[in-house]
Design an enzyme around this catalytic site. Structure first.
Site, mmCIF file in Angstrom:
data_model
loop_
_atom_site.group_PDB
_atom_site.id
_atom_site.type_symbol
_atom_site.label_atom_id
_atom_site.label_comp_id
_atom_site.label_asym_id
_atom_site.label_seq_id
_atom_site.Cartn_x
_atom_site.Cartn_y
_atom_site.Cartn_z
ATOM 1 N N ARG A 52 0.603 -1.451 0.222
ATOM 2 C CA ARG A 52 0.336 -0.173 -0.333
ATOM 3 C C ARG A 52 1.142 1.123 -0.132
ATOM 4 N NH1 ARG A 52 -1.808 1.705 4.598
ATOM 5 N NH2 ARG A 52 -2.334 -0.344 5.782
ATOM 6 N N TYR A 104 -16.169 18.316 -14.949
ATOM 7 C CA TYR A 104 -16.725 16.151 -15.166
ATOM 8 C C TYR A 104 -17.818 16.148 -13.586
ATOM 9 C CZ TYR A 104 -16.414 11.676 -14.275
ATOM 10 O OH TYR A 104 -16.680 10.363 -14.706
ATOM 11 N N ASP A 176 -7.157 18.966 -14.416
ATOM 12 C CA ASP A 176 -7.574 17.770 -15.095
ATOM 13 C C ASP A 176 -7.161 17.321 -16.419
ATOM 14 O OD1 ASP A 176 -8.850 15.251 -15.959
ATOM 15 O OD2 ASP A 176 -10.640 15.812 -14.500
ATOM 16 N N LYS A 201 -8.960 6.229 -19.038
ATOM 17 C CA LYS A 201 -9.012 6.649 -20.208
ATOM 18 C C LYS A 201 -7.887 6.792 -21.056
ATOM 19 C CE LYS A 201 -13.024 8.009 -17.944
ATOM 20 N NZ LYS A 201 -12.744 9.459 -17.098
#
Ligand SMILES: *Cc1c(COP(=O)(O)O)cnc(C)c1O
Length: 378
Positions: A52, A104, A176, A201
């Site tokens: 992690r 978004y 972004d 994406k």
């Protein structure tokens, strides 16, 4: 392999990609181990302790994405939404941030719903209007959020001007860059402090992983906080997802260029079609953001949207008739997609009901135009 010394194609292939010292393996391994051996003296001289916190597969992806964006370092997350949340969580109660009115949809949900108890002050403005952004700034403004081109209206904003406005107010500029990708737009060299991506994406590029990343311009307390949030909250990608994102990233320059070229052809075709009332694509010479996009971007991207005469039902009927364009959400994969955006966004959507968004894939543009011709009908 960082900074401006290599072209984006070269960075995409070589960043974070040295043969493995122990084996000579040229293609990177997937390190599944959650735990790493401690030294006899209790230290971790090899840099890893627990998955992690850090692991070799994630480190390779982070190194590569930092280089691709011209940043100093990166932190990978389990989704674009987790990366977005983490950068907002570096802010404190009472801090103010300015976002585009057409940010978004998921980002707006994070702020208005999930982070509501966090007590941030949020103003949405048209960030293509610099005077409106200037007027929205307050003494406690800590962040200007930029998305260019925006989704799904493909509005273009001026990253350098917004970064300057942020810095004049001692605020951060966060971009972004999911839509434009580092192939077409490099916000950090343009002045942004952080870049956020949904690697889901174009970076992954094959519609088979969910992921996100925060790239920082420089090392400092805000990025340290990001790394702490990544480790402590644990919204981290699996080693396999990191490996897939890195594998996808290697071909991003070729994919995005081909997709942008086909998108421009499709956009030009749509502007001439009698059943289409509007086409939103910054590559069109008469698009409102064309001049800024032509200066700021190296190509106009693979995403476009258009509006269909006859309203929502007519738009739905066009999507239903498509054969090559798959009806699905998201974008940036190798296959072309078509989506009725207002109905997927749901309550509070600002998207026109007659709008269809298209993600152009890697099919031949003539086949895509032929499919769109039959779907639109006479
Ligand atoms: C998809 C997307 C996100 C969210 O990414 P997920 O991986 O779906 O959580 C954030 N910003 C933009 C611009 C996106 O397109």
């Amino acid at each position: 392999m960082t900074g401006e010394s290599f072209h984006i194609e070269t960075l995409a292939v070589h960043a974070g990609a040295a043969p493995e010292p122990a084996t000579g393996a040229v293609s990177p391994s997937i390190h599944l181990s959650t735990i790493f051996e401690r030294d006899a003296d209790g230290g971790y001289s090899r840099g890893y302790s627990y998955q992690r916190k850090a692991n070799p597969s994630r480190a390779a992806l982070e190194t590569a994405l930092a280089a691709l964006e011209g940043g100093a370092a990166a932190a990978a997350f389990s989704s674009g939404s987790a990366a977005t949340t983490a950068i907002f969580q570096t802010l404190s109660r009472g801090d103010h941030l300015v976002l585009p009115g057409d940010a978004y949809y998921g980002t707006r949900v994070i702020l208005s719903d999930c982070l509501a108890p966090w007590g941030l002050e949020v103003t949405y403005v048209d960030v293509t209007d610099l005077a409106a952004v200037r007027a929205a700034m307050r003494p406690n403004t800590r962040m200007i959020w930029v998305e260019t081109p925006s989704n799904p209206m493909l509005k273009v904003s001026d990253i350098a001007a917004l970064a300057e406005l942020a810095h004049d107010n001692k605020a951060l500029c966060v971009c972004d860059n999911t839509l434009a990708t580092p192939v077409l737009s490099r916000p950090i060299p343009d002045g942004a402090d952080f870049v956020v991506h949904a690697t889901t994406k174009y970076i992954g590029g094959h519609s088979d992983i969910l992921g996100g990343v925060i790239v920082t311009k420089e090392l400092g307390p805000v990025f340290e906080r990001v790394k702490h949030l990544q480790h402590a909250l644990g919204a981290v990608p699996s080693p396999f997802d990191c490996w897939l994102a890195l594998r996808g990233m290697r071909t991003i320059a070729l994919r995005v260029r081909a997709q942008a070229s086909s998108a421009l052809e499709l956009a030009r075709f749509l502007t001439k079609h009698a059943r289409v009332t509007a086409v939103h694509y910054p590559g069109l010479e008469d698009a409102p953001g064309h001049a800024i996009a032509a200066r700021q971007m190296r190509g106009f991207g693979g995403l476009l949207s258009f509006q269909v005469r006859g309203g929502e039902s007519a738009a739905m009927a066009v999507a239903a008739k498509c054969r090559l364009f798959t009806r699905a959400t998201s974008f940036g994969g190798i296959e072309s997609l078509i989506e009725h955006r207002a109905s997927i966004e749901g309550p509070g959507t600002t998207t026109p009901p007659d709008l269809l968004r298209v993600s152009v894939g890697l099919e031949h543009p003539a086949d895509l135009i032929a499919d769109m011709t039959q779907a639109l009908g006479p």
